[in-house]
Design an enzyme around this catalytic site. Structure first.
Site, PDB file in Angstrom:
ATOM      1  N   LYS A   1       0.831  -1.209   0.000  1.00 53.75           N
ATOM      2  CA  LYS A   1       0.000   0.000   0.000  1.00 53.75           C
ATOM      3  C   LYS A   1       0.870   1.265   0.000  1.00 53.75           C
ATOM      4  CE  LYS A   1      -3.070   3.084   0.603  1.00 53.75           C
ATOM      5  NZ  LYS A   1      -3.913   3.525  -0.497  1.00 53.75           N
TER       6      LYS A   1
ATOM      7  N   LYS B   1       2.382  10.832   4.819  1.00 53.38           N
ATOM      8  CA  LYS B   1       2.699   9.753   5.771  1.00 53.38           C
ATOM      9  C   LYS B   1       3.021   8.464   5.011  1.00 53.38           C
ATOM     10  CE  LYS B   1      -0.770   7.554   6.732  1.00 53.38           C
ATOM     11  NZ  LYS B   1      -1.827   6.560   6.821  1.00 53.38           N
TER      12      LYS B   1
HETATM   13  P1  NAD Z   1      -9.955  10.327   8.576  1.00 50.81           P
HETATM   14  O1  NAD Z   1      -9.047  11.273   9.258  1.00 50.81           O
HETATM   15  O2  NAD Z   1     -11.147  10.851   7.838  1.00 50.81           O
HETATM   16  O3  NAD Z   1     -10.509   9.230   9.647  1.00 50.81           O
HETATM   17  C1  NAD Z   1      -9.793   8.752  10.741  1.00 50.81           C
HETATM   18  C2  NAD Z   1     -10.795   8.627  11.884  1.00 50.81           C
HETATM   19  O4  NAD Z   1     -10.136   8.047  13.008  1.00 50.81           O
HETATM   20  C3  NAD Z   1     -11.365   9.969  12.349  1.00 50.81           C
HETATM   21  O5  NAD Z   1     -12.785   9.933  12.292  1.00 50.81           O
HETATM   22  C4  NAD Z   1     -10.848  10.112  13.779  1.00 50.81           C
HETATM   23  O6  NAD Z   1     -11.768  10.763  14.626  1.00 50.81           O
HETATM   24  C5  NAD Z   1     -10.670   8.660  14.160  1.00 50.81           C
HETATM   25  N1  NAD Z   1      -9.743   8.463  15.268  1.00 50.81           N
HETATM   26  C6  NAD Z   1      -8.524   9.006  15.453  1.00 50.81           C
HETATM   27  N2  NAD Z   1      -7.972   8.542  16.598  1.00 50.81           N
HETATM   28  C7  NAD Z   1      -8.878   7.673  17.127  1.00 50.81           C
HETATM   29  C8  NAD Z   1      -8.882   6.860  18.283  1.00 50.81           C
HETATM   30  N3  NAD Z   1      -7.865   6.851  19.150  1.00 50.81           N
HETATM   31  N4  NAD Z   1      -9.961   6.097  18.520  1.00 50.81           N
HETATM   32  C9  NAD Z   1     -11.018   6.087  17.656  1.00 50.81           C
HETATM   33  N5  NAD Z   1     -11.070   6.842  16.531  1.00 50.81           N
HETATM   34  C10 NAD Z   1     -10.002   7.618  16.278  1.00 50.81           C
HETATM   35  O7  NAD Z   1      -9.030   9.438   7.644  1.00 50.81           O
HETATM   36  P2  NAD Z   1      -9.472   8.532   6.393  1.00 50.81           P
HETATM   37  O8  NAD Z   1      -9.320   9.364   5.160  1.00 50.81           O
HETATM   38  O9  NAD Z   1     -10.744   7.822   6.709  1.00 50.81           O
HETATM   39  O10 NAD Z   1      -8.238   7.487   6.400  1.00 50.81           O
HETATM   40  C11 NAD Z   1      -8.174   6.401   7.318  1.00 50.81           C
HETATM   41  C12 NAD Z   1      -7.005   5.513   6.892  1.00 50.81           C
HETATM   42  O11 NAD Z   1      -7.230   5.046   5.556  1.00 50.81           O
HETATM   43  C13 NAD Z   1      -5.652   6.238   6.862  1.00 50.81           C
HETATM   44  O12 NAD Z   1      -4.644   5.345   7.275  1.00 50.81           O
HETATM   45  C14 NAD Z   1      -5.491   6.605   5.390  1.00 50.81           C
HETATM   46  O13 NAD Z   1      -4.120   6.750   5.034  1.00 50.81           O
HETATM   47  C15 NAD Z   1      -6.144   5.425   4.723  1.00 50.81           C
HETATM   48  N6  NAD Z   1      -6.717   5.669   3.377  1.00 50.81           N
HETATM   49  C16 NAD Z   1      -7.472   6.777   3.114  1.00 50.81           C
HETATM   50  C17 NAD Z   1      -8.006   6.944   1.829  1.00 50.81           C
HETATM   51  C18 NAD Z   1      -8.860   8.142   1.464  1.00 50.81           C
HETATM   52  O14 NAD Z   1      -9.133   8.334   0.262  1.00 50.81           O
HETATM   53  N7  NAD Z   1      -9.314   8.948   2.410  1.00 50.81           N
HETATM   54  C19 NAD Z   1      -7.766   5.992   0.831  1.00 50.81           C
HETATM   55  C20 NAD Z   1      -7.018   4.854   1.152  1.00 50.81           C
HETATM   56  C21 NAD Z   1      -6.498   4.707   2.434  1.00 50.81           C
END
Ligand code: NAD
Length: 292
Positions: free
Chosen positions: A168, A237
């Site tokens: 990834k 990241k």
């Molecule tokens: P985001 O910031 O929208 O969501 C992360 C969530 O985690 C938030 O709602 C936050 O409140 C919650 N959170 C943080 N600390 C926490 C804790 N201790 N306990 C419970 N909840 C907690 O991020 P995202 O865009 O949904 O991405 C999530 C993961 O997926 C990341 O690792 C990102 O790199 C990966 N990702 C994102 C995408 C995208 O298009 N957004 C695509 C592929 C992968």
């Protein structure tokens, strides 16, 4: 059907958890955001108020920002005691492969299995259940969670635990590098007088084609929305995870390090919540037109 704990209901986790609820699973969802909890409850899920209340499930999915948060959750003593022996934790966040392996060893001492299953396909893929899911873990454990993952997208078995997180990060290093050079080319072409739609049509039938020419530029940059749903800092990241991984196996990531340096400069200027597609606008603003 297994009960599912879902920790991290953000841009990706929220639509993923909703799909699992729609398929008939009991989903115990937790996020720090009250709004995210309300949305899950409205969709028919069970909103809980701590990670340990979600950790009692048969399968515990994590969709958190990074390895620091994943590690904090999985080392929380309440979570550790809540995890049942023989349950499976599925880390779908984009985490660091070496830290994932350490966590897998720690959990195995308590009889808990860890599978890494990060995704690509963005928010649209998450909403449609059409993610590509890169799975790392032992075959027997992966077989157990496969029916759950299949509701979210297409799985690709990448190898042992950590393999999904490795591939990834490498994918996103490539994607970010493509986006940067595509943006330079698009901005240069436009300033030369070329029509951006014509350029994309040519690139998409030629060897300059990538996810940036097929998806990011036409859908999120040209229309001016800069709203792919994937944050710039999350992309940076992942790039750092990939360059660190390359160094760990004695490959010098020369272009990768250059890309990290460029993306870091954009990240310093842009607001923390900026979408990663904002780099195109940043490159244009950092390159004033000759008459400016
Ligand atoms: P985001 O910031 O929208 O969501 C992360 C969530 O985690 C938030 O709602 C936050 O409140 C919650 N959170 C943080 N600390 C926490 C804790 N201790 N306990 C419970 N909840 C907690 O991020 P995202 O865009 O949904 O991405 C999530 C993961 O997926 C990341 O690792 C990102 O790199 C990966 N990702 C994102 C995408 C995208 O298009 N957004 C695509 C592929 C992968």
């Amino acid at each position: 059907m297994p009960t599912i704990g879902f920790i991290g209901l953000g841009k990706m986790g929220s639509p993923m958890a909703r799909l699992l609820v729609a398929a008939g699973h009991r989903v115990l969802g937790f996020d720090l955001s009250e709004e995210a909890l309300t949305q899950l409850a409205e969709a028919g899920g069970a909103a809980v108020h701590s990670a340990s209340e979600a950790a009692v499930a048969d399968v515990v999915i994590l969709m958190l920002p990074d390895s620091n948060v994943v590690t904090a959750v999985l080392r929380d003593t309440d979570v550790v005691s809540a995890l049942a022996p023989d349950s499976v934790v599925v880390d779908m966040s984009s985490s660091e492969p070496l830290r994932t392996r350490e966590l897998a060893t720690e959990l195995a001492e308590r009889g808990v299995h860890l599978v890494d299953a990060p995704v690509s396909g963005g928010v649209r893929g998450a909403e449609a259940g059409k993610l590509t899911i890169m799975v790392g873990g032992d075959g027997e454990t992966v077989d157990r969670v496969e029916p759950v993952l299949a509701l979210l997208g297409r799985t690709v078995r990448c190898g042992d635990v950590g393999a999904g997180h490795a591939v990834k990060a490498l994918n996103n290093l490539m994607s970010a590098t493509h986006l940067w050079v595509t943006s330079e080319a698009m901005i240069a072409g436009e300033r030369f007088g070329l029509d951006p739609e014509v350029m994309l049509s040519v690139f998409n039938g030629s060897s300059g084609r990538s996810g940036s020419t097929e998806n990011k530029w036409p859908n999120f940059i040209l229309p001016g929305g800069y709203d792919s749903g994937f944050g710039l800092r999350l992309m940076l990241k992942d790039m750092r995870i990939a360059t660190d991984l390359a160094r760990a196996v004695n490959v010098e990531p020369a272009l990768g390090d250059g890309a990290v340096e460029l993306w870091s400069r954009a990240a310093e200027d842009l607001e923390p919540a900026a979408d990663h597609t904002e780099v195109a606008r940043w490159i244009a603003s950092a390159s004033p037109t000759p008459d400016n």
